[in-house]
Design a protein around this motif. Structure first.
Motif, PDB file in Angstrom:
ATOM      1  N   LYS A  46       0.899  -1.638   0.128  1.00  0.00           N
ATOM      2  CA  LYS A  46       0.001   0.191  -0.024  1.00  0.00           C
ATOM      3  C   LYS A  46       0.766   0.975  -0.032  1.00  0.00           C
ATOM      4  O   LYS A  46       1.678   1.460   0.344  1.00  0.00           O
ATOM      5  CB  LYS A  46      -0.557  -0.325   1.207  1.00  0.00           C
ATOM      6  N   ALA A  47       0.224   2.563  -0.933  1.00  0.00           N
ATOM      7  CA  ALA A  47       1.170   3.438  -0.523  1.00  0.00           C
ATOM      8  C   ALA A  47      -0.142   4.636  -0.277  1.00  0.00           C
ATOM      9  O   ALA A  47      -1.348   4.351  -0.470  1.00  0.00           O
ATOM     10  CB  ALA A  47       1.277   3.732  -1.575  1.00  0.00           C
ATOM     11  N   THR A  48       0.596   5.522   0.801  1.00  0.00           N
ATOM     12  CA  THR A  48      -0.296   6.764   1.506  1.00  0.00           C
ATOM     13  C   THR A  48       0.035   8.128   0.773  1.00  0.00           C
ATOM     14  O   THR A  48       0.978   8.183   1.045  1.00  0.00           O
ATOM     15  CB  THR A  48      -0.484   6.001   2.608  1.00  0.00           C
ATOM     16  N   ALA A  49      -0.681   8.495   1.403  1.00  0.00           N
ATOM     17  CA  ALA A  49      -0.386  10.112   1.347  1.00  0.00           C
ATOM     18  C   ALA A  49      -1.076  11.312   1.893  1.00  0.00           C
ATOM     19  O   ALA A  49      -2.401  10.524   2.373  1.00  0.00           O
ATOM     20  CB  ALA A  49      -0.598  10.747  -0.172  1.00  0.00           C
ATOM     21  N   ASN A  50      -1.069  12.294   2.506  1.00  0.00           N
ATOM     22  CA  ASN A  50      -1.820  13.345   3.427  1.00  0.00           C
ATOM     23  C   ASN A  50      -1.489  14.356   2.256  1.00  0.00           C
ATOM     24  O   ASN A  50      -1.053  14.872   2.163  1.00  0.00           O
ATOM     25  CB  ASN A  50      -0.944  13.681   4.868  1.00  0.00           C
ATOM     26  N   VAL A  54     -17.556  25.237   3.662  1.00  0.00           N
ATOM     27  CA  VAL A  54     -16.963  24.580   2.460  1.00  0.00           C
ATOM     28  C   VAL A  54     -17.259  23.203   2.627  1.00  0.00           C
ATOM     29  O   VAL A  54     -17.569  22.382   3.765  1.00  0.00           O
ATOM     30  CB  VAL A  54     -15.910  24.307   2.731  1.00  0.00           C
ATOM     31  N   ASP A  55     -17.613  22.316   1.159  1.00  0.00           N
ATOM     32  CA  ASP A  55     -18.264  20.944   0.773  1.00  0.00           C
ATOM     33  C   ASP A  55     -16.297  20.774   0.571  1.00  0.00           C
ATOM     34  O   ASP A  55     -15.727  21.195  -0.065  1.00  0.00           O
ATOM     35  CB  ASP A  55     -18.570  20.627  -0.354  1.00  0.00           C
ATOM     36  N   VAL A  56     -15.982  18.875   0.668  1.00  0.00           N
ATOM     37  CA  VAL A  56     -14.216  18.510  -0.240  1.00  0.00           C
ATOM     38  C   VAL A  56     -15.213  17.557  -0.765  1.00  0.00           C
ATOM     39  O   VAL A  56     -15.492  16.686  -0.100  1.00  0.00           O
ATOM     40  CB  VAL A  56     -13.628  18.619   1.544  1.00  0.00           C
ATOM     41  N   ILE A  57     -15.058  16.955  -1.793  1.00  0.00           N
ATOM     42  CA  ILE A  57     -14.909  16.084  -2.573  1.00  0.00           C
ATOM     43  C   ILE A  57     -13.782  14.969  -2.846  1.00  0.00           C
ATOM     44  O   ILE A  57     -12.656  16.436  -3.607  1.00  0.00           O
ATOM     45  CB  ILE A  57     -15.598  15.423  -3.431  1.00  0.00           C
ATOM     46  N   VAL A  58     -12.938  14.031  -2.639  1.00  0.00           N
ATOM     47  CA  VAL A  58     -11.704  13.632  -2.447  1.00  0.00           C
ATOM     48  C   VAL A  58     -12.547  12.407  -3.228  1.00  0.00           C
ATOM     49  O   VAL A  58     -12.731  11.791  -2.737  1.00  0.00           O
ATOM     50  CB  VAL A  58     -10.916  13.054  -1.510  1.00  0.00           C
ATOM     51  N   LYS A 108      -8.383   3.964  -1.672  1.00  0.00           N
ATOM     52  CA  LYS A 108      -9.406   4.543  -0.120  1.00  0.00           C
ATOM     53  C   LYS A 108      -9.495   6.087  -0.247  1.00  0.00           C
ATOM     54  O   LYS A 108      -8.048   6.145  -0.067  1.00  0.00           O
ATOM     55  CB  LYS A 108      -9.149   3.912   1.488  1.00  0.00           C
ATOM     56  N   MET A 109      -9.650   6.902   1.398  1.00  0.00           N
ATOM     57  CA  MET A 109      -9.590   7.878   0.959  1.00  0.00           C
ATOM     58  C   MET A 109     -10.638   7.854   2.867  1.00  0.00           C
ATOM     59  O   MET A 109     -11.246   7.471   2.781  1.00  0.00           O
ATOM     60  CB  MET A 109      -9.764   9.060   0.593  1.00  0.00           C
ATOM     61  N   GLU A 110     -10.489   8.531   3.969  1.00  0.00           N
ATOM     62  CA  GLU A 110     -10.663   8.858   5.128  1.00  0.00           C
ATOM     63  C   GLU A 110     -10.309  10.499   5.764  1.00  0.00           C
ATOM     64  O   GLU A 110      -9.317  10.461   5.203  1.00  0.00           O
ATOM     65  CB  GLU A 110     -10.801   8.102   5.947  1.00  0.00           C
ATOM     66  N   GLU A 124      -3.950   0.089  -2.891  1.00  0.00           N
ATOM     67  CA  GLU A 124      -3.326  -0.605  -3.276  1.00  0.00           C
ATOM     68  C   GLU A 124      -3.220  -1.740  -4.111  1.00  0.00           C
ATOM     69  O   GLU A 124      -4.068  -1.725  -4.668  1.00  0.00           O
ATOM     70  CB  GLU A 124      -3.895  -0.766  -1.899  1.00  0.00           C
ATOM     71  N   TRP A 125      -2.190  -1.920  -4.089  1.00  0.00           N
ATOM     72  CA  TRP A 125      -2.262  -2.869  -5.518  1.00  0.00           C
ATOM     73  C   TRP A 125      -2.279  -4.507  -4.485  1.00  0.00           C
ATOM     74  O   TRP A 125      -1.977  -4.974  -4.006  1.00  0.00           O
ATOM     75  CB  TRP A 125      -0.260  -3.266  -6.078  1.00  0.00           C
TER      76      TRP A 125
END
Length: 211
Positions: A77-81, A93-97, A120-122, A168-169
């Motif tokens: 898995k690779a992650t980012a902030n 505001v509305d935030v859509i990812v 995925k996002m959270e 995630e692969w």
């Protein structure tokens, strides 16, 4: 013309002068006309992503003792902030990812099936999330994160909203998928030509309550 006619004419003339005096007094008044521009201050929009108004999101591969560092492979898995700076923004505001429009096609270009890469996002609950307004929602198009102004609109937003992203692969472990994984692996490595460069969009817009 006799004297009576002359006197009558003078009386009439005097009455006209007196009447004109009183009429002019009745209609005289102070008067001023003003013209100008109606004005109202526009609410400030000051949203930034990762300290910039436009920026790429860099993913970091999680450590895995079975795979060389900074390399992605099946089951890794690779992650980012993504950190949204909302300071001084004067609207809710509305935030859509979500995955970008070409996310799946980019995976296909790598020789994989789109089902092999999971996105995925959270919302982060601490650390990078310091915004003072109430936050609700799931960050999707149908149910975006909604960040309300603090104290019912008494002041502007203050702080940041942190969102954790991951790709995630997946190891699907079928003969067909194993062949695809292996073919892509042959093109990888330090001197390889293949990289995961997948489009992700973070959309921030003014929140407007549904009527």
């Amino acid at each position: 013309m006799n004297k009576n006619t002359i006197k009558l004419g003078m009386v009439v003339l005097m009455l006209i002068v007196v009447a004109s005096y009183f009429i002019s007094g009745t209609y005289a008044r102070y008067a001023s006309d003003f013209s100008g521009n109606a004005s109202v201050t526009v609410a400030k929009w000051a949203v930034k992503l990762n300290e910039s108004e436009e920026d790429d999101i860099t993913f970091t591969v999680e450590e895995n003792e079975n795979v060389v560092a900074d390399r992605i492979a099946p089951s890794v898995k690779a992650t980012a902030n993504a950190i949204l700076d909302l300071n001084e923004t004067e609207v809710a505001v509305d935030v859509i990812v979500e995955k970008g429009a070409e996310f799946d096609s980019k995976i296909s270009d790598l020789g994989l099936d789109p089902t092999q890469v999971e996105f995925k996002m959270e919302k982060e609950t601490g650390g990078n999330t310091t915004v003072t307004g109430e936050i609700s929602g799931q960050g999707t198009t149908k149910e975006p994160f909604v960040v309300k102004l603090p104290e019912g609109g008494a002041s502007a937003l203050d702080g940041t909203l942190g969102i954790k992203l991951s790709i995630e692969w997946k190891n699907l472990d079928t003969d067909e998928m194993n062949v695809k994984d292996t073919d892509l692996g042959k093109l990888g490595g330090a001197e390889g030509s293949k990289k995961f460069e997948l489009p992700v969009t973070v959309k921030v817009q003014q929140h407007i309550d549904a009527e």
